[in-house]
Design a protein around this motif. Structure first.
Motif, PDB file in Angstrom:
ATOM      1  N   ARG A  45       0.827  -1.209   0.000  1.00 28.68           N
ATOM      2  CA  ARG A  45       0.000   0.000   0.000  1.00 28.68           C
ATOM      3  C   ARG A  45       0.857   1.252   0.000  1.00 28.68           C
ATOM      4  O   ARG A  45       1.918   1.272   0.637  1.00 28.68           O
ATOM      5  CB  ARG A  45      -0.911   0.045   1.232  1.00 28.68           C
ATOM      6  CG  ARG A  45      -2.007  -1.004   1.259  1.00 28.68           C
ATOM      7  CD  ARG A  45      -3.048  -0.588   2.278  1.00 28.68           C
ATOM      8  NE  ARG A  45      -2.439  -0.373   3.584  1.00 28.68           N
ATOM      9  CZ  ARG A  45      -2.352  -1.295   4.546  1.00 28.68           C
ATOM     10  NH1 ARG A  45      -2.820  -2.503   4.343  1.00 28.68           N
ATOM     11  NH2 ARG A  45      -1.805  -0.994   5.708  1.00 28.68           N
ATOM     12  N   PRO A  66      -0.143   6.336   3.740  1.00 30.27           N
ATOM     13  CA  PRO A  66      -1.376   7.135   3.840  1.00 30.27           C
ATOM     14  C   PRO A  66      -1.108   8.628   3.837  1.00 30.27           C
ATOM     15  O   PRO A  66      -1.888   9.396   3.280  1.00 30.27           O
ATOM     16  CB  PRO A  66      -1.988   6.660   5.171  1.00 30.27           C
ATOM     17  CG  PRO A  66      -1.425   5.295   5.382  1.00 30.27           C
ATOM     18  CD  PRO A  66      -0.046   5.343   4.825  1.00 30.27           C
ATOM     19  N   LYS A 119     -10.149   9.995   8.368  1.00 30.46           N
ATOM     20  CA  LYS A 119     -10.608   8.924   7.482  1.00 30.46           C
ATOM     21  C   LYS A 119      -9.473   8.403   6.622  1.00 30.46           C
ATOM     22  O   LYS A 119      -9.311   7.194   6.439  1.00 30.46           O
ATOM     23  CB  LYS A 119     -11.751   9.442   6.601  1.00 30.46           C
ATOM     24  CG  LYS A 119     -12.307   8.377   5.666  1.00 30.46           C
ATOM     25  CD  LYS A 119     -13.467   8.929   4.855  1.00 30.46           C
ATOM     26  CE  LYS A 119     -14.011   7.842   3.916  1.00 30.46           C
ATOM     27  NZ  LYS A 119     -15.136   8.346   3.086  1.00 30.46           N
ATOM     28  N   GLN A 120      -8.676   9.300   6.055  1.00 29.93           N
ATOM     29  CA  GLN A 120      -7.588   8.900   5.170  1.00 29.93           C
ATOM     30  C   GLN A 120      -6.525   8.103   5.926  1.00 29.93           C
ATOM     31  O   GLN A 120      -5.994   7.123   5.423  1.00 29.93           O
ATOM     32  CB  GLN A 120      -6.959  10.137   4.515  1.00 29.93           C
ATOM     33  CG  GLN A 120      -5.811   9.828   3.559  1.00 29.93           C
ATOM     34  CD  GLN A 120      -6.269   9.033   2.343  1.00 29.93           C
ATOM     35  OE1 GLN A 120      -7.363   9.261   1.823  1.00 29.93           O
ATOM     36  NE2 GLN A 120      -5.471   8.054   1.928  1.00 29.93           N
ATOM     37  N   GLY A 152      -7.056   6.490   8.727  1.00 28.40           N
ATOM     38  CA  GLY A 152      -7.620   5.367   9.480  1.00 28.40           C
ATOM     39  C   GLY A 152      -7.457   5.542  10.974  1.00 28.40           C
ATOM     40  O   GLY A 152      -7.399   4.560  11.731  1.00 28.40           O
TER      41      GLY A 152
END
Length: 280
Positions: free
Chosen positions: A217, A220, A264-265, A267
């Motif tokens: 991933r 973030p 939100k981005q 987490g």
């Protein structure tokens, strides 16, 4: 008594004098050509205007001149073939050939004559000859100009095609370079994430599964917008929404929206957890 041609269709002396006087006012010259049964060609009459073509009247009317040596060698075969065809079919002879005058000048002559067969079996043409040199020279010049224009157009087309091919090669190389660049960037990104995961494992900060997910991933924080990163930085300083709004010159309502998006981005469950992620 009117003068008549003799039995072979040849002009009498009276008619010769008559045609001499008439042809003096004619732009070309008048002639009478005879093809004998044995294939010889002779001229029973040519008008004085023939001298304007650089040819000798008396020489042409002698037997020695029957070979028509004054006709250009490149046209002699075509001229002889046209003469024999007209004699066989008795159709009008109308042919343009080059003649070489005594002065060495080459002229284009159009010879027109109506044939008739006489008692002896010979074929006689009564006709005229016109100097068409200027017309032929103009046509030749026009053809030459067209050839040069066609050559120039073809040359331009070849240049355009060559330039097009060169541009296509350059574009192909640019496409390949772009593909290589994208692949290299993606590869470097994967290497960097793998390197980060390896360091985290060595430090015991994350589990193997976490390291794998981290490598797969993107980070973030990198997904945050510039304004969101500014908000997160102030959150890490334990600033309130009012203080963040004053520092960034925006309203508290806008700050609340940015904070919600950051949580939100990332987490993160709350502002404190988001601030800790920023410090890490």
């Amino acid at each position: 008594m009117r003068a008549q041609p003799d039995d072979d269709g040849v002009l009498t002396r009276e008619l010769v004098r008559f045609f001499d006087q008439m042809s003096a006012h004619f732009p070309g010259h008048v002639m009478q050509r005879v093809l004998e049964p044995d294939g010889r060609v002779r001229y029973s009459y040519v008008s004085p205007g023939l001298s304007a073509l650089g040819l000798d009247r008396e020489a042409i009317m002698t037997e020695l001149a029957s070979a028509q040596s004054w006709i250009h060698p490149d046209d002699a075969g075509r001229w002889r073939a046209a003469l024999l065809t007209s004699a066989e079919t008795l159709d009008t002879l109308d042919e343009e050939v080059r003649v070489i005058g005594g002065d060495g000048r080459v002229r284009w002559i159009r010879s027109i004559g109506n044939p008739r067969r006489v008692a002896s079996g010979a074929v006689v043409w009564d006709g005229i000859a016109l100097d068409v040199s200027e017309k032929r020279e103009a046509l030749d010049a026009l053809r030459l100009a067209k050839m040069e224009a066609d050559a120039a157009e073809a040359g331009k087309a070849r240049v355009i095609a060559a330039v097009g091919a060169m541009l296509e090669d350059v574009l192909g190389e640019l496409r390949q370079a772009a593909r290589r660049t994208r692949a290299e960037v993606a590869f470097q990104d994967v290497l960097e994430r793998l390197s980060n995961a390896r360091r985290a494992l060595e430090q015991g900060a994350v589990t193997l599964d976490d390291a794998r997910l981290s490598a797969e991933r993107p980070e973030p924080l990198s997904a945050l917008s510039g304004r969101q990163r500014d908000v997160l930085a102030l959150l890490a300083e334990a600033r309130s929404n009012r203080e963040i709004a004053a520092a960034l010159g925006i309203t508290e309502g806008t700050v609340k929206l940015h904070v919600a998006a950051v949580l939100k981005q990332l987490g993160a469950a709350n502002r404190t957890q988001a601030a800790m992620m920023h410090r890490d």
